[in-house]
Design a protein around this motif. Structure first.
Motif, PDB file in Angstrom:
ATOM      1  N   HIS A  13       0.873  -1.179   0.000  1.00  0.00           N
ATOM      2  CA  HIS A  13       0.000   0.000   0.000  1.00  0.00           C
ATOM      3  C   HIS A  13       0.901   1.216   0.000  1.00  0.00           C
ATOM      4  N   MET A  14       0.574   2.186  -0.829  1.00  0.00           N
ATOM      5  CA  MET A  14       1.364   3.398  -0.914  1.00  0.00           C
ATOM      6  C   MET A  14       0.455   4.571  -0.551  1.00  0.00           C
ATOM      7  N   LYS A  15       0.940   5.406   0.339  1.00  0.00           N
ATOM      8  CA  LYS A  15       0.147   6.553   0.778  1.00  0.00           C
ATOM      9  C   LYS A  15       0.821   7.841   0.313  1.00  0.00           C
ATOM     10  N   LEU A  16       0.060   8.648  -0.428  1.00  0.00           N
ATOM     11  CA  LEU A  16       0.545   9.925  -0.917  1.00  0.00           C
ATOM     12  C   LEU A  16      -0.373  11.031  -0.394  1.00  0.00           C
ATOM     13  N   GLU A  18      -1.062  13.871  -1.523  1.00  0.00           N
ATOM     14  CA  GLU A  18      -1.862  14.474  -2.591  1.00  0.00           C
ATOM     15  C   GLU A  18      -3.140  13.685  -2.859  1.00  0.00           C
ATOM     16  N   LEU A  19      -3.051  12.362  -2.760  1.00  0.00           N
ATOM     17  CA  LEU A  19      -4.231  11.542  -3.006  1.00  0.00           C
ATOM     18  C   LEU A  19      -5.207  11.622  -1.847  1.00  0.00           C
ATOM     19  N   GLU A  20      -4.686  11.718  -0.625  1.00  0.00           N
ATOM     20  CA  GLU A  20      -5.574  11.886   0.526  1.00  0.00           C
ATOM     21  C   GLU A  20      -6.371  13.180   0.376  1.00  0.00           C
ATOM     22  N   GLU A  21      -5.702  14.231  -0.066  1.00  0.00           N
ATOM     23  CA  GLU A  21      -6.387  15.511  -0.294  1.00  0.00           C
ATOM     24  C   GLU A  21      -7.434  15.373  -1.399  1.00  0.00           C
ATOM     25  N   SER A  22      -7.111  14.630  -2.453  1.00  0.00           N
ATOM     26  CA  SER A  22      -8.053  14.434  -3.559  1.00  0.00           C
ATOM     27  C   SER A  22      -9.290  13.676  -3.107  1.00  0.00           C
ATOM     28  N   TYR A  39      -8.128   7.499   2.985  1.00  0.00           N
ATOM     29  CA  TYR A  39      -6.799   8.099   3.123  1.00  0.00           C
ATOM     30  C   TYR A  39      -6.056   8.166   1.793  1.00  0.00           C
ATOM     31  N   GLY A  40      -6.687   7.663   0.733  1.00  0.00           N
ATOM     32  CA  GLY A  40      -6.071   7.702  -0.594  1.00  0.00           C
ATOM     33  C   GLY A  40      -4.967   6.687  -0.784  1.00  0.00           C
ATOM     34  N   GLU A  41      -4.933   5.661   0.072  1.00  0.00           N
ATOM     35  CA  GLU A  41      -3.897   4.634  -0.086  1.00  0.00           C
ATOM     36  C   GLU A  41      -4.120   3.872  -1.391  1.00  0.00           C
TER      37      GLU A  41
END
Length: 95
Positions: A13-16, A18-22, A39-41
């Motif tokens: 799992h990769m957490k960024l 920017e994706l959490e914000e999206s 969390y956009g993971e």
């Protein structure tokens, strides 16, 4: 003795941020497969190919020709391993 390299493959799992914000803003909707949660993971698959491997054998295992494998390794690593390609020999590029 027949020694063959293994191809290291792992799921992660990769957490960024920017994706959490999206996800929070509604621009990205988690699907549970690629974007996993609020969390956009991301679900990712990583694999490693060491430049010391016998690339003709690796290419055969992937079902592609050696030149295609070498070009892909060279391009997708940003030229990090220039020894995987002899551009003039493999790609037909001079200079």
């Amino acid at each position: 003795m027949d020694l063959r390299p293994t191809i290291a493959i792992t799921k992660a799992h990769m957490k960024l941020p920017e994706l959490e914000e999206s996800v929070k803003s509604g621009r990205l909707v988690p699907d549970g497969k690629v974007c996993l949660n609020k969390y956009g993971e991301l679900a990712v698959t990583k694999f490693a190919v060491e430049p010391v491997w016998y690339l003709p054998g690796v290419a055969e295992r992937f079902g592609i020709d050696e030149g295609t494998l070498r070009r892909s390794l060279f391009e997708h690593t940003g030229g990090m391993y220039p020894e995987v390609s002899d551009c003039s020999r493999i790609f037909g590029v001079s200079g």
